[in-house]
Design a protein around this motif. Sequence first.
Motif, PDB file in Angstrom:
ATOM      1  N   SER A 254      17.052  -9.757 -17.362  1.00 48.26           N
ATOM      2  CA  SER A 254      15.901  -9.618 -16.538  1.00 48.26           C
ATOM      3  C   SER A 254      16.155  -8.871 -15.266  1.00 48.26           C
ATOM      4  CB  SER A 254      15.393 -11.080 -16.477  1.00 48.26           C
ATOM      5  OG  SER A 254      14.910 -11.801 -17.487  1.00 48.26           O
ATOM      6  N   HIS A 255      15.308  -7.955 -14.877  1.00 46.64           N
ATOM      7  CA  HIS A 255      15.412  -7.216 -13.729  1.00 46.64           C
ATOM      8  C   HIS A 255      14.057  -7.138 -13.091  1.00 46.64           C
ATOM      9  CE1 HIS A 255      19.320  -5.146 -14.635  1.00 46.64           C
ATOM     10  NE2 HIS A 255      19.440  -5.642 -15.555  1.00 46.64           N
ATOM     11  N   VAL A 256      14.215  -6.834 -11.712  1.00 47.83           N
ATOM     12  CA  VAL A 256      12.973  -6.670 -10.890  1.00 47.83           C
ATOM     13  C   VAL A 256      12.645  -5.165 -10.998  1.00 47.83           C
ATOM     14  CG1 VAL A 256      11.986  -6.555  -8.696  1.00 47.83           C
ATOM     15  CG2 VAL A 256      13.792  -8.593  -9.448  1.00 47.83           C
ATOM     16  N   LEU A 257      11.254  -4.903 -11.271  1.00 47.78           N
ATOM     17  CA  LEU A 257      10.856  -3.563 -11.358  1.00 47.78           C
ATOM     18  C   LEU A 257       9.788  -3.645 -10.111  1.00 47.78           C
ATOM     19  CD1 LEU A 257      10.461  -0.521 -12.379  1.00 47.78           C
ATOM     20  CD2 LEU A 257       8.763  -1.529 -13.849  1.00 47.78           C
ATOM     21  N   GLN A 258      10.074  -2.703  -8.837  1.00 45.13           N
ATOM     22  CA  GLN A 258       9.009  -2.606  -7.754  1.00 45.13           C
ATOM     23  C   GLN A 258       7.976  -1.770  -8.173  1.00 45.13           C
ATOM     24  OE1 GLN A 258      11.036  -3.173  -3.863  1.00 45.13           O
ATOM     25  NE2 GLN A 258      12.956  -2.576  -4.885  1.00 45.13           N
ATOM     26  N   ALA A 259       6.692  -2.029  -7.463  1.00 49.61           N
ATOM     27  CA  ALA A 259       5.558  -1.047  -7.602  1.00 49.61           C
ATOM     28  C   ALA A 259       4.990  -1.098  -6.163  1.00 49.61           C
ATOM     29  CB  ALA A 259       4.479  -1.331  -8.515  1.00 49.61           C
ATOM     30  N   PHE A 260       4.318   0.021  -5.766  1.00 53.00           N
ATOM     31  CA  PHE A 260       3.824   0.316  -4.439  1.00 53.00           C
ATOM     32  C   PHE A 260       2.432   0.907  -4.604  1.00 53.00           C
ATOM     33  CE2 PHE A 260       8.404   1.048  -5.061  1.00 53.00           C
ATOM     34  CZ  PHE A 260       9.179   0.564  -4.037  1.00 53.00           C
ATOM     35  N   VAL A 261       1.798   0.629  -3.478  1.00 53.85           N
ATOM     36  CA  VAL A 261       0.481   1.275  -3.369  1.00 53.85           C
ATOM     37  C   VAL A 261       0.276   1.720  -1.645  1.00 53.85           C
ATOM     38  CG1 VAL A 261      -2.068   0.898  -3.143  1.00 53.85           C
ATOM     39  CG2 VAL A 261      -0.659  -0.251  -4.971  1.00 53.85           C
ATOM     40  N   SER A 262      -0.226   3.037  -1.557  1.00 52.49           N
ATOM     41  CA  SER A 262      -0.204   3.563  -0.169  1.00 52.49           C
ATOM     42  C   SER A 262      -1.580   3.295   0.209  1.00 52.49           C
ATOM     43  CB  SER A 262      -0.166   5.183  -0.169  1.00 52.49           C
ATOM     44  OG  SER A 262      -1.361   5.629  -0.884  1.00 52.49           O
ATOM     45  N   GLU A 263      -1.899   3.680   1.531  1.00 55.91           N
ATOM     46  CA  GLU A 263      -3.166   3.667   2.201  1.00 55.91           C
ATOM     47  C   GLU A 263      -4.221   4.466   1.167  1.00 55.91           C
ATOM     48  OE1 GLU A 263      -3.554   5.312   5.814  1.00 55.91           O
ATOM     49  OE2 GLU A 263      -1.709   6.642   5.436  1.00 55.91           O
ATOM     50  N   GLY A 264      -5.582   3.978   1.419  1.00 60.11           N
ATOM     51  CA  GLY A 264      -6.367   4.601   0.755  1.00 60.11           C
ATOM     52  C   GLY A 264      -6.807   5.974   1.091  1.00 60.11           C
ATOM     53  N   GLY A 326       4.734  11.915   2.173  1.00 60.74           N
ATOM     54  CA  GLY A 326       5.357  11.437   3.372  1.00 60.74           C
ATOM     55  C   GLY A 326       4.589  11.026   4.462  1.00 60.74           C
ATOM     56  N   ARG A 327       3.322  11.594   4.433  1.00 57.98           N
ATOM     57  CA  ARG A 327       2.405  11.277   5.573  1.00 57.98           C
ATOM     58  C   ARG A 327       1.624  10.000   5.428  1.00 57.98           C
ATOM     59  NH1 ARG A 327      -0.138  16.635   8.054  1.00 57.98           N
ATOM     60  NH2 ARG A 327      -0.353  15.203   9.540  1.00 57.98           N
ATOM     61  N   ALA A 328       1.628   9.542   4.093  1.00 55.91           N
ATOM     62  CA  ALA A 328       0.849   8.460   3.895  1.00 55.91           C
ATOM     63  C   ALA A 328       1.495   7.268   4.099  1.00 55.91           C
ATOM     64  CB  ALA A 328       0.720   8.532   2.267  1.00 55.91           C
ATOM     65  N   ARG A 329       0.910   6.145   4.456  1.00 56.89           N
ATOM     66  CA  ARG A 329       1.436   4.775   4.913  1.00 56.89           C
ATOM     67  C   ARG A 329       1.638   3.886   3.762  1.00 56.89           C
ATOM     68  NH1 ARG A 329      -1.936   5.992   9.378  1.00 56.89           N
ATOM     69  NH2 ARG A 329      -0.937   6.186  11.400  1.00 56.89           N
ATOM     70  N   LEU A 330       2.327   3.174   3.725  1.00 53.57           N
ATOM     71  CA  LEU A 330       2.735   2.361   2.471  1.00 53.57           C
ATOM     72  C   LEU A 330       1.984   1.077   2.863  1.00 53.57           C
ATOM     73  CD1 LEU A 330       4.159   1.935  -0.187  1.00 53.57           C
ATOM     74  CD2 LEU A 330       6.065   0.621   0.933  1.00 53.57           C
ATOM     75  N   LEU A 331       1.000   0.615   1.848  1.00 55.05           N
ATOM     76  CA  LEU A 331       0.075  -0.562   2.195  1.00 55.05           C
ATOM     77  C   LEU A 331       0.735  -1.718   1.697  1.00 55.05           C
ATOM     78  CD1 LEU A 331      -2.673  -1.319   3.293  1.00 55.05           C
ATOM     79  CD2 LEU A 331      -3.536  -0.854   0.889  1.00 55.05           C
ATOM     80  N   ARG A 332       1.291  -1.745   0.633  1.00 48.79           N
ATOM     81  CA  ARG A 332       1.971  -3.089   0.203  1.00 48.79           C
ATOM     82  C   ARG A 332       2.759  -2.883  -1.071  1.00 48.79           C
ATOM     83  NH1 ARG A 332      -3.295  -3.003  -1.973  1.00 48.79           N
ATOM     84  NH2 ARG A 332      -3.435  -3.053  -4.296  1.00 48.79           N
ATOM     85  N   MET A 333       3.685  -3.678  -1.505  1.00 52.90           N
ATOM     86  CA  MET A 333       4.587  -3.347  -2.437  1.00 52.90           C
ATOM     87  C   MET A 333       4.683  -4.760  -3.343  1.00 52.90           C
ATOM     88  SD  MET A 333       7.999  -2.950  -0.144  1.00 52.90           S
ATOM     89  CE  MET A 333       9.426  -3.278  -1.228  1.00 52.90           C
ATOM     90  N   TRP A 334       5.193  -4.793  -4.469  1.00 53.40           N
ATOM     91  CA  TRP A 334       5.463  -6.318  -5.147  1.00 53.40           C
ATOM     92  C   TRP A 334       6.496  -5.980  -6.289  1.00 53.40           C
ATOM     93  CZ3 TRP A 334       1.187  -2.847  -5.494  1.00 53.40           C
ATOM     94  CH2 TRP A 334       0.904  -2.574  -6.768  1.00 53.40           C
ATOM     95  N   GLY A 335       6.942  -6.793  -6.892  1.00 52.57           N
ATOM     96  CA  GLY A 335       7.870  -6.946  -8.081  1.00 52.57           C
ATOM     97  C   GLY A 335       7.299  -7.702  -9.240  1.00 52.57           C
TER      98      GLY A 335
END
Length: 416
Positions: A254-264, A326-335
């Motif tokens: 078992s390993h963690v896989l991260q995911a991310f969403v930028s701002e709209g 690179g100019r977009a803000r990271l909104l949230r992340m999870w695993g």
Amino acid sequence: MRYSGFKVIKEALTGHRGWGPAWRDAAPQASYDYVIIGGGGHGLATAYYLAKEFKQARIAVLEKGWIGGGNVGRNTTIIRSNYLLDGNEPFYEFSLKLWEGLEQDLNYNAMVSQRGILNLIHTDAQRDAFIRRGNAMMLNGADADLLSTAQIVARYPFLNVNDARFPIKGGLAQHRGGTVRHDAVAWGYARAADQRGVDIIQNCEVTGFRIDNGTCLGVETSRGFIGAKKVGACVAGSSSRLMSHAGMRLPIESHVLQAFVSEGLKPVLPGVITFGAGHFYCSQSDKGGLVFGGDIDGYNSYAQRGNLPVVEDVCEGGMAIFPMIGRARLLRMWGGIMDMSMDGSPIIDHTHIKGLYFNGGWCYGGFKATPASGFVYAHLLATDTPHPTATAYRFDRFAKGLMIDEKGMGNQPNLH
């Protein structure tokens, strides 16, 4: 209750007082014919197809938390069937075909969007490999389209095609691939299974198996013992912990896989794009956020969170192909917790214990496999024979040397 446009209009005009719960909050019975452990997409799909396709009854799905709280709601929503090996491609093409009819089948808006997926090519050798992959896809009935650099520029003008280190020399496109709203898949299957009499039991953790003379008689849970003629384990990253209660040691980590969403953002990315010189994939959600991910974290973990080095690595992959990110803000992340098999392909099989079955080892491919996984697992549970598209997903392939090693996607980070 059947959903329709007329129903939406009626409820809008009458104060939305006619909506009911999507599924019952069932209490566990003393015994069932089938108990499915795990209320994620695969477990719910298994229960649904058991009831619908194989006309089985007295089915329960046990979920230790709440529906949609596990990996099914923690992925990056991509569906595709662009695999190479014979053990995989027919199965994932079967899954993609089920996705194409899913919303009509379930009477639920899962937001299936076949916006296409593009795997970028950066070297001549990679082009040869992708040509081979595309031919294998077409031989198995899937669609594949080899795009030139000029065609890619016309469709995705923002890509950094002339990068000195990672020039884009073309790409392999599957136009039927795309994205699906991940939690809607769980809700849709839960609702459809409930309508066919399946008991969906939340907040019911399985704490052990009752095994007598090599036969599984049922499961011990936080809500008491539940008897079953057949028990199907389907718990993704918690597979090793669960099956240890039956004395089994799995070829899984078992390993963690991260995911991310930028701002709209305004619509900029019409389809799914993957980086061919690293592990990065990206799409744009209907809310406008860029949804992206990459490699698993390189250590074993049951935590649903990751670490900063992987964040940096994933963002570097994105910057390499479209620097504008690179100019977009990271909104949230999870695993999410990935159950990484030793060859990167799943296991759907009997165990050595009579009446106990296993479904797991999905690595990176679990979400896109949801409909087919449920269908073929239901086939196995109902008939005790593997479905024709899943005959290779056996435990004994590791002992026989019949691994399905799809470009080193197993649990070893150095092989990704």
